[in-house]
Write a protein that holds these residues in place. Structure first.
Motif, mmCIF file in Angstrom:
data_model
loop_
_atom_site.group_PDB
_atom_site.id
_atom_site.type_symbol
_atom_site.label_atom_id
_atom_site.label_comp_id
_atom_site.label_asym_id
_atom_site.label_seq_id
_atom_site.Cartn_x
_atom_site.Cartn_y
_atom_site.Cartn_z
ATOM 1 N N SER A 15 0.856 -1.190 0.000
ATOM 2 C CA SER A 15 0.000 0.000 0.000
ATOM 3 C C SER A 15 0.891 1.239 0.000
ATOM 4 N N LEU A 16 0.346 2.324 -0.542
ATOM 5 C CA LEU A 16 1.077 3.587 -0.614
ATOM 6 C C LEU A 16 0.138 4.707 -0.184
ATOM 7 N N THR A 17 0.596 5.548 0.740
ATOM 8 C CA THR A 17 -0.159 6.722 1.156
ATOM 9 C C THR A 17 0.658 7.959 0.815
ATOM 10 N N VAL A 18 0.054 8.865 0.070
ATOM 11 C CA VAL A 18 0.719 10.108 -0.333
ATOM 12 C C VAL A 18 0.010 11.267 0.354
ATOM 13 N N LYS A 19 0.790 12.063 1.068
ATOM 14 C CA LYS A 19 0.239 13.255 1.734
ATOM 15 C C LYS A 19 0.767 14.483 0.992
ATOM 16 N N VAL A 20 -0.125 15.393 0.637
ATOM 17 C CA VAL A 20 0.251 16.594 -0.118
ATOM 18 C C VAL A 20 -0.009 17.812 0.764
ATOM 19 N N MET A 21 1.030 18.679 0.871
ATOM 20 C CA MET A 21 0.921 19.846 1.748
ATOM 21 C C MET A 21 1.415 21.087 1.050
ATOM 22 N N ASP A 22 0.926 22.230 1.533
ATOM 23 C CA ASP A 22 1.400 23.531 1.074
ATOM 24 C C ASP A 22 2.785 23.770 1.667
ATOM 25 N N GLU A 23 3.765 24.020 0.809
ATOM 26 C CA GLU A 23 5.139 24.178 1.288
ATOM 27 C C GLU A 23 5.285 25.372 2.227
ATOM 28 N N ASN A 36 2.849 27.051 4.296
ATOM 29 C CA ASN A 36 2.234 27.007 5.620
ATOM 30 C C ASN A 36 2.092 25.594 6.176
ATOM 31 N N GLU A 37 2.542 24.598 5.396
ATOM 32 C CA GLU A 37 2.531 23.188 5.795
ATOM 33 C C GLU A 37 1.132 22.696 6.172
ATOM 34 N N LYS A 38 0.133 23.225 5.483
ATOM 35 C CA LYS A 38 -1.228 22.737 5.660
ATOM 36 C C LYS A 38 -1.552 21.715 4.566
ATOM 37 N N PRO A 39 -2.365 20.725 4.873
ATOM 38 C CA PRO A 39 -2.718 19.732 3.849
ATOM 39 C C PRO A 39 -3.550 20.365 2.728
ATOM 40 N N LEU A 40 -3.322 19.873 1.499
ATOM 41 C CA LEU A 40 -4.075 20.342 0.340
ATOM 42 C C LEU A 40 -5.145 19.310 0.011
ATOM 43 N N VAL A 41 -6.385 19.726 0.117
ATOM 44 C CA VAL A 41 -7.513 18.832 -0.111
ATOM 45 C C VAL A 41 -7.910 18.890 -1.585
ATOM 46 N N GLY A 42 -8.021 17.741 -2.225
ATOM 47 C CA GLY A 42 -8.417 17.680 -3.627
ATOM 48 C C GLY A 42 -7.262 17.732 -4.604
ATOM 49 N N ALA A 43 -6.007 17.590 -4.104
ATOM 50 C CA ALA A 43 -4.863 17.512 -5.009
ATOM 51 C C ALA A 43 -4.921 16.201 -5.795
ATOM 52 N N THR A 44 -4.470 16.238 -7.034
ATOM 53 C CA THR A 44 -4.477 15.059 -7.898
ATOM 54 C C THR A 44 -3.161 14.314 -7.780
ATOM 55 N N ILE A 45 -3.242 13.014 -7.521
ATOM 56 C CA ILE A 45 -2.063 12.154 -7.371
ATOM 57 C C ILE A 45 -2.091 11.101 -8.475
ATOM 58 N N SER A 46 -0.956 10.862 -9.090
ATOM 59 C CA SER A 46 -0.856 9.790 -10.088
ATOM 60 C C SER A 46 0.482 9.091 -9.942
ATOM 61 N N THR A 68 -6.621 13.776 -3.026
ATOM 62 C CA THR A 68 -6.405 13.752 -1.585
ATOM 63 C C THR A 68 -7.701 14.053 -0.848
ATOM 64 N N ASN A 69 -7.839 13.458 0.352
ATOM 65 C CA ASN A 69 -9.047 13.639 1.149
ATOM 66 C C ASN A 69 -8.909 14.848 2.064
ATOM 67 N N HIS A 70 -9.794 14.941 3.056
ATOM 68 C CA HIS A 70 -9.807 16.107 3.932
ATOM 69 C C HIS A 70 -8.551 16.231 4.784
ATOM 70 N N LEU A 71 -7.755 15.161 4.867
ATOM 71 C CA LEU A 71 -6.479 15.212 5.601
ATOM 72 C C LEU A 71 -5.304 15.438 4.673
ATOM 73 N N GLY A 72 -5.570 15.583 3.362
ATOM 74 C CA GLY A 72 -4.494 15.743 2.393
ATOM 75 C C GLY A 72 -3.871 14.436 1.976
ATOM 76 N N ASN A 73 -4.542 13.316 2.262
ATOM 77 C CA ASN A 73 -3.991 11.991 1.963
ATOM 78 C C ASN A 73 -4.703 11.339 0.784
ATOM 79 N N SER A 74 -3.951 10.557 0.050
ATOM 80 C CA SER A 74 -4.510 9.695 -0.992
ATOM 81 C C SER A 74 -3.826 8.340 -0.859
ATOM 82 N N SER A 75 -4.630 7.286 -0.759
ATOM 83 C CA SER A 75 -4.088 5.954 -0.486
ATOM 84 C C SER A 75 -4.294 5.031 -1.682
#
Length: 849
Positions: free
Chosen positions: A38-46, A48-58, A68-75
């Motif tokens: 399994s792979l979990t990718v967390k995307v954040m704003d460089e 303010n280091e806040k999670p980015l909700v709705g970022a596209t991961i490929s 990414t979900n409400h925590l900035g994660n995509s699994s």
């Protein structure tokens, strides 16, 4: 049943079973091949280091993609061991990439920094949906479109998407083509280019022949099935096709595309771009020419187009100007082939010749032509000539945090005509008195006429996208558009004089008289105003949305009043189109959604012109329910959805057709389309993939009344016979449409793709009579490509597309009408078909510098 018919029927049954079996295998097989990582990718704003909700991961090189979900994660689960390139993108931020080796469960954090420029994607963001939206959709990027872009019209490049049926008048995909989605014809499919309406304002059709090779300037296309999201232009009653043209390219480029193929088909395209100049400006251009003799006799096309675009990128703003144009000259092939010629015997054909009074060249033509390529037109200048010029000025601004403003000005200029030869035309049909020459009175004459359209379409579109938090997003948008169109017809040649004069004419030797005469002129004006507000609110993994649109249409046209006087008429319609939905994102990078939408649509020009205020058709009303589930893994993507499109007062095709191909329509109180669609891609290994789509549907009219004209001995309508049908099938709406694309890369630079399409029986009218239908067809294509590069040349690409590999004889479009002659109880039905080409090829060479 004849032996040949029995064999054909059995073959079709076997084909359907194979298609269904292959779909089942495609869905089930990946389960056996998934690994356990399994792979979990967390995307954040460089910053303010806040999670980015709705970022596209490929995961580049695999099928895995998500948001990414409400925590900035995509699994991603069940990923095989191997090396992967992870890419994260988010509107307003620079994309980030990281290559990792996966041999066990992994967690990765990607930091994104703000962009220096406003991205081109914001231009169309107000009319687009994303992976977690409660809308049924399909995205196509420019790489996918380029694979098959060898000269065929844009609808053919969309043929492998769910529920799509394409057709071509000339039989080979060049010239006049069309597309139906979920059985809905082009007048019910909303098309936008950069958020600007493209459908003709009066007929509401989209004529891609006026934009030849437009796909060469397209960056991406999103097809929304059903009512979809609120957008500009004509109401979507089956689907929306949202097109975005070229976007920013950082480096300079030059590209040549050349194609040669069957039926003397040639395509030449030149594309150039400056790249980013002084970190602010880009300029792009394209010039295209496509010519083809067509599969159908004399079905030739001569198409030319260009595309120019310039953009300025500021720190918080984007300004882009697009100018593009298309010019077409297409020999008419819109009459189709009569059933007696295509499928009948010699006696059937003789009966058709006699019933239609064919003689001379016309009789010789129908007797001697190939049944599948027969074209009834013989006049050398029986052409459609039209040019359409488009001007767009697009502006986006992101100066205020969390707020994106978009506005666009547009203007489209169209003008052209079609020319046709009319033998034995009645003077009265052109508002003329019979001509008296000496003791002779002439009631008819052979003539040549031109029917012209000159129009202007202009307006403004706008949107404001405000995102105060990761949980809330709100969009306000709308447009005001105005259309002005002049319709007129000229008689340009006549065998006999058009007017009685004092001079004595010698018809044996004198054909020098002036026959230029404008026999009709009318103008039309249509205004279209709409405003919509969309809001989405997220609670945990759930997202709720509401979308409200108000649309006002005002139409002024030349038509009949209650006293049957042909005078200027006015009609104003107000529509409210609400939509609500819910989506839920699961931890395994999948989501489920459900939505409810209402759509309303006004009648088209012919509906208004061919009626009085008392008999004018009502507008159409539809309730659209969509629900579905989407899942993505490294080697497996799937989307399954169900829908119900419930109509009130749907305008239904009767099968009757006039001399320009327009069909008369009537409101039916109660009808529906219900179905299930699947879109599955499987990639068990990196160099092999299998994409399958399937669409099952029921398309029914609960009570349909067929009206058949009863003609007297003078060919006047004496009466009508009315037949009632219950739960009958909607015309040209197949119950199953399936496609398959198996692609294999034997080496990195080469690909072999086997492409298949199955379409079940389509009825030509609404009676469900198999004697008035198109047989099911199963067509297979083969696409080969090879790419290489060497010094000074970025890419040399060779492509070969072999269409209809097994030479299937099929027809994908047609029409029918019936009649009764007074005193004869028999119903005479005339079916006409549009045969599509047998095995044919397109060979392309692409050079990139």
């Amino acid at each position: 049943m004849q032996p040949q018919q029995a064999v054909r029927t059995l073959t079709k049954i076997i084909i359907v079973k194979k298609v269904l079996s292959l779909l089942a295998i495609a869905v089930a097989s990946p389960v056996l091949l998934w690994a356990q990582n399994s792979l979990t990718v967390k995307v954040m704003d460089e910053k303010n280091e806040k999670p980015l909700v709705g970022a596209t991961i490929s995961l580049v090189g695999s099928l895995a993609n998500g948001q990414t979900n409400h925590l900035g994660n995509s699994s991603f689960k069940n990923i095989k061991d191997g090396t992967y390139l992870i890419r994260a993108s988010y509107l307003g931020y620079r994309s980030a990439e990281r290559k990792i080796e996966i041999t066990a469960d992994e967690q990765v954090v990607l930091m994104l920094e703000s962009r220096e420029f406003v991205a081109d994607e914001v231009v169309v963001s107000a009319t687009r949906v994303n992976a977690n939206s409660a809308t049924t959709y399909k995205n196509l990027d420019k790489e996918t479109l380029a694979k098959s872009n060898l000269g065929q019209d844009l609808p053919y490049l969309l043929d492998q998407t769910p529920g799509v049926v394409t057709y071509s008048d000339a039989g080979a995909g060049v010239g006049y083509t069309g597309i139906r989605i979920r059985g809905s014809d082009p007048t019910r499919i909303n098309v936008t280019v950069n958020g600007i309406p493209y459908n003709d304002a009066e007929s509401m059709g989209s004529f891609f022949v006026n934009l030849p090779d437009f796909a060469s300037s397209v960056d991406n296309i999103q097809i929304q099935r059903g009512v979809g999201s609120s957008t500009n232009g004509a109401g979507a009653f089956g689907a929306s096709i949202n097109i975005q043209t070229n976007t920013k390219t950082d480096t300079a480029y030059a590209e040549l595309d050349n194609t040669f193929g069957s039926f003397n088909t040639w395509k030449h395209t030149v594309r150039i771009g400056t790249g980013l100049i002084n970190n602010k400006f880009t300029f792009d251009g394209r010039l295209s020419s496509i010519k083809s003799d067509g599969f159908v006799d004399r079905g030739a096309s001569d198409l030319k187009s260009f595309f120019l675009s310039g953009a300025w990128y500021g720190k918080n703003s984007l300004l882009r100007a697009n100018v593009f144009s298309g010019k077409e000259k297409t020999y008419q092939a819109w009459n189709g082939v009569p059933e007696e010629k295509l499928f009948g015997n010699a006696d059937d054909l003789e009966g058709y010749i006699s019933a239609n009074g064919l003689g001379g060249r016309d009789e010789e033509n129908i007797l001697n032509a190939n049944p599948r390529t027969y074209n009834s037109f013989l006049y050398k200048d029986q052409n459609d000539n039209y040019q359409q010029d488009h001007y767009q000025l697009l502006y986006s601004n992101n100066a205020v945090t969390n707020l994106v403003l978009n506005a666009a000005l547009h203007y489209t200029r169209g003008r052209g005509y079609y020319e046709e030869y009319k033998p034995g035309a009645s003077y009265g049909d052109y508002g003329l008195q019979p001509v008296v020459i000496g003791d002779s009175t002439l009631n008819k004459t052979d003539l040549v006429r031109e029917r012209w359209l000159s129009n202007h379409f202009y307006g403004i579109t706008y949107s404001a996208d405000y995102k105060p938090s990761d949980r809330l997003n709100f969009t306000l948008g709308g447009a005001y558009n105005e259309y002005k169109g002049d319709h007129f017809g000229d008689i340009t040649w006549s065998r006999n004089p058009l007017f009685t004069r004092q001079e004595n004419y010698n018809f044996e030797i004198d054909h020098s008289f002036d026959t230029k005469y404008r026999y009709y002129f009318n103008d039309a004006k249509k205004t279209d105003f709409n405003v919509f507000g969309k809001g989405a609110y997220k609670i945990g993994n759930a997202s709720f949305f509401a979308d409200l649109q108000y649309r006002r249409v005002a139409y002024s046209f030349l038509g009949f009043d209650r006293n049957l006087n042909n005078v200027q008429q006015n009609s104003t319609m107000n529509f409210f189109n609400p939509k609500i939905g819910l989506s839920y994102q699961f931890e395994n990078n999948s989501n489920a959604y459900i939505s409810y939408a209402i759509g309303n649509k006004e009648p088209v020009r012919d509906d208004f012109e061919n009626s009085t205020p008392d008999s004018r058709p009502k507008h159409e009303h539809m309730q659209d329910i969509e629900m579905g589930y989407r899942i993505t893994h490294a080697n497996f993507n799937a989307g399954v959805n169900a829908y119900a499109m419930l109509y009130r007062d749907q305008l239904i095709l009767t099968g009757q057709i006039n001399d320009v191909g327009a069909q008369t329509r009537m409101n039916v109180p109660d009808s529906y389309r219900m179905g299930v669609e699947a879109d599955v891609t499987w990639q068990p290994i990196s160099n092999f993939s299998w994409a399958v789509t399937a669409a099952w549907s029921r398309n029914k009219i609960k009570d349909f009344y067929e009206y058949i004209n009863i003609y007297d001995e003078n060919w006047g309508i004496a009466d009508q016979q009315v037949n009632h049908y219950s739960n009958t099938n909607i015309a040209l709406s197949p119950s199953f449409v399936g496609s398959s694309e198996i692609a294999y890369r034997p080496i990195a630079k080469a690909e072999i793709a086997f492409i298949s399409k199955y379409v079940s029986r389509q009825y030509l009218d609404n009676t469900s009579d198999t004697n008035r239908s198109l047989d099911a067809f199963f067509v297979n294509n083969l696409r080969l490509s090879y790419h290489l590069a060497f010094k000074g040349v970025k890419n040399v690409g060779l492509s070969l597309l072999v269409n209809n590999l097994f030479d299937q004889q099929y027809e994908s479009n047609g029409y029918t009408y019936s009649s009764i002659y007074q005193g004869d109880p028999a119903v005479y039905t005339n079916n006409f078909y549009f045969p599509q080409a047998g095995t044919n090829f397109l060979l392309g060479l692409n050079l990139k510098f």
